[in-house]
Motif scaffolding. Structure first.
Motif, PDB file in Angstrom:
ATOM      1  N   ALA A  31       0.826  -1.225   0.000  1.00  0.00           N
ATOM      2  CA  ALA A  31       0.000   0.000   0.000  1.00  0.00           C
ATOM      3  C   ALA A  31       0.850   1.261   0.000  1.00  0.00           C
ATOM      4  CB  ALA A  31      -0.933  -0.009   1.219  1.00  0.00           C
ATOM      5  N   HIS A  32       2.159   1.085  -0.144  1.00  0.00           N
ATOM      6  CA  HIS A  32       3.097   2.215  -0.131  1.00  0.00           C
ATOM      7  C   HIS A  32       2.627   3.319  -1.090  1.00  0.00           C
ATOM      8  CE1 HIS A  32       6.918   4.305   0.067  1.00  0.00           C
ATOM      9  NE2 HIS A  32       6.885   4.386  -1.249  1.00  0.00           N
ATOM     10  N   VAL A  37      -6.328   3.778   3.418  1.00  0.00           N
ATOM     11  CA  VAL A  37      -6.592   2.393   2.994  1.00  0.00           C
ATOM     12  C   VAL A  37      -8.028   2.048   3.379  1.00  0.00           C
ATOM     13  CG1 VAL A  37      -6.014  -0.038   3.338  1.00  0.00           C
ATOM     14  CG2 VAL A  37      -4.184   1.667   3.246  1.00  0.00           C
ATOM     15  N   GLY A  38      -8.821   1.656   2.398  1.00  0.00           N
ATOM     16  CA  GLY A  38     -10.181   1.160   2.666  1.00  0.00           C
ATOM     17  C   GLY A  38     -10.111  -0.350   2.796  1.00  0.00           C
ATOM     18  N   GLY A  60       1.739   4.055   8.830  1.00  0.00           N
ATOM     19  CA  GLY A  60       1.341   5.451   8.599  1.00  0.00           C
ATOM     20  C   GLY A  60       0.074   5.623   7.772  1.00  0.00           C
ATOM     21  N   HIS A  61      -0.622   4.516   7.474  1.00  0.00           N
ATOM     22  CA  HIS A  61      -1.854   4.639   6.686  1.00  0.00           C
ATOM     23  C   HIS A  61      -3.048   4.963   7.581  1.00  0.00           C
ATOM     24  CE1 HIS A  61       0.233   3.031   3.213  1.00  0.00           C
ATOM     25  NE2 HIS A  61       0.646   2.003   3.945  1.00  0.00           N
ATOM     26  N   GLU A  62      -3.972   5.738   7.046  1.00  0.00           N
ATOM     27  CA  GLU A  62      -5.250   5.959   7.741  1.00  0.00           C
ATOM     28  C   GLU A  62      -6.192   4.857   7.265  1.00  0.00           C
ATOM     29  OE1 GLU A  62      -6.723   9.874   6.864  1.00  0.00           O
ATOM     30  OE2 GLU A  62      -4.899  10.815   7.636  1.00  0.00           O
ATOM     31  N   ARG A  94      -7.762   9.543  -5.583  1.00  0.00           N
ATOM     32  CA  ARG A  94      -7.229   8.624  -6.588  1.00  0.00           C
ATOM     33  C   ARG A  94      -5.962   7.894  -6.122  1.00  0.00           C
ATOM     34  NH1 ARG A  94      -8.393   9.241 -11.963  1.00  0.00           N
ATOM     35  NH2 ARG A  94      -7.342   7.247 -12.148  1.00  0.00           N
ATOM     36  N   SER A  95      -5.235   8.500  -5.186  1.00  0.00           N
ATOM     37  CA  SER A  95      -3.971   7.866  -4.772  1.00  0.00           C
ATOM     38  C   SER A  95      -4.155   6.945  -3.559  1.00  0.00           C
ATOM     39  CB  SER A  95      -2.919   8.938  -4.472  1.00  0.00           C
ATOM     40  OG  SER A  95      -3.393   9.773  -3.436  1.00  0.00           O
ATOM     41  N   ASP A  96      -5.385   6.795  -3.092  1.00  0.00           N
ATOM     42  CA  ASP A  96      -5.635   5.874  -1.967  1.00  0.00           C
ATOM     43  C   ASP A  96      -5.949   4.469  -2.490  1.00  0.00           C
ATOM     44  OD1 ASP A  96      -5.185   7.909  -0.117  1.00  0.00           O
ATOM     45  OD2 ASP A  96      -7.230   8.672  -0.394  1.00  0.00           O
TER      46      ASP A  96
END
Ligand code: GLY
Length: 353
Positions: A31-32, A37-38, A60-62, A94-96
């Motif tokens: 996921a970098h 992140v869903g 560090g992802h939400e 778009r970048s998630d």
């Protein structure tokens, strides 16, 4: 612990499938580059779910957790809409990325949501079932079900990564596991006879589980690399599926997919035999191996109903019936419009004695 194996899937949007024990944490590096992140997930064990949330958060992802119903009942427009609403509330751009964490139906749904949100965001598949690892999570087809039928609304949207953590299979019910093995043995019949030898030695598939998963993923990867959009060679992956899909729909999906295609493969082998394409020994090998694996090899429902359903199969052309059959082990081909007498004879071979 055996080293993880990676399998490259080619085509217009290449990606890697990682197979191994304890590899689920690699979701964070996959996921970098994404802030959000869903995490679309089924009812996975709390510990496994918490671990995925933890590694993503630590990187560090939400993380927005989006629970969905397991199985086909979750592959609906209403559930997809709930997912889109959750992405909208949390400002997904778009970048998630979307992570599909669950069985094949969950990764199909997650893929559809990823394909449609903002016309396409990244998808990471983290399958938790054998069927998901060797089939549903790999290949780029995403879909939901509608009143007109299963998987009729969808998009080709390859994942950016697939992570198959074999440790997740530890909590899988045995019947689910066996259903997944049907797709594994299918890969053996259509392309990789070593799979057949491994399963003949250990029909549970447990002793060589990693090798079986890797080999089955390789078969699928090789085919979909060449034919992402299902206009050619990919049809061979449908071995056993023409009758299998008809059985599933006739039983209103109360029969497991793997059980239905197990019967479908025995039928396809008998059909090829009656058409003079496959020798008796290879046809018998289907029945013997599939039975040894604890999968069904007989079916007694009226043929007329199944024939009508097979004619409506997505793969049918007009009213012509199409079957994937073998001219030998690992030699698949299409058989179009066989005589009804040959179909009846092959189906008669399935009747319980
Ligand atoms: N997602 C399953 C496939 O592409 O075959």
């Amino acid at each position: 612990m055996a080293a993880a194996e990676t399998i490259q899937v080619g085509g217009p949007a290449p990606y890697v499938v990682t197979v191994g024990c304890g590899v689920a944490g690699q979701v964070a590096s996959a996921a970098h580059g994404a802030l959000r992140v869903g995490l679309i997930h089924g009812s996975e064990p709390a510990q496994a779910l918490a671990r995925i949330q933890r590694v993503l958060t630590a990187a560090g992802h939400e993380v927005t957790s989006i629970p969905v119903p397991d199985g086909e009942s979750g592959k609906t427009l209403a559930v997809a809409q709930q997912c889109w609403n959750a992405l909208g509330r949390n400002g997904f751009t778009r970048s998630d990325v979307i992570v599909g964490f669950g069985g094949g139906a969950v990764t199909d749904l997650a893929g559809f949501v990823a394909a449609t949100w903002l016309r396409g965001v990244g998808l990471i598949n983290l399958p938790t079932t054998l069927l998901g690892m060797v089939d549903a999570a790999v290949g780029g087809k995403t879909a939901i079900n509608v009143a007109a039928g299963k998987n009729l609304v969808g998009a080709f949207h390859p994942p950016v990564a697939v992570i198959a953590d074999l440790d997740l299979l530890g909590t899988l019910p045995e019947s689910e596991y066996r259903s997944g093995l049907a797709e594994v043995v299918k890969c053996g019949f259509i392309a990789d006879p070593v799979i057949l030898d491994l399963l003949a030695t250990d029909p549970t598939g447990l002793a060589q589980r990693s090798e079986l998963v890797v080999r089955a993923v390789r078969v699928k990867a090789e085919v979909v690399s060449e034919d992402l959009t299902d206009v050619g060679r990919r049809e061979m992956l449908n071995y056993g599926h023409t009758l299998g899909h008809a059985i599933e729909s006739a039983c209103d999906y109360s029969v497991r997919h793997g059980e239905a295609i197990a019967i479908g493969m025995v039928f396809a082998a008998q059909l090829a035999r009656h058409c003079g394409l496959l020798d008796r020994a290879s046809a018998s090998r289907h029945r013997e191996l599939i039975a040894a694996m604890g999968l069904p090899t007989t079916h007694g429902a009226p043929l007329a109903d199944l024939l009508a359903r097979m004619r409506m199969d997505k793969k049918a052309r007009g009213n012509a019936l199409r079957f994937v059959v073998l001219e030998g082990i690992a030699r698949p081909r299409i058989l179009e419009s066989p005589d009804i007498e040959q179909i009846e004879a092959a189906y008669a071979d399935l009747l319980p004695t």
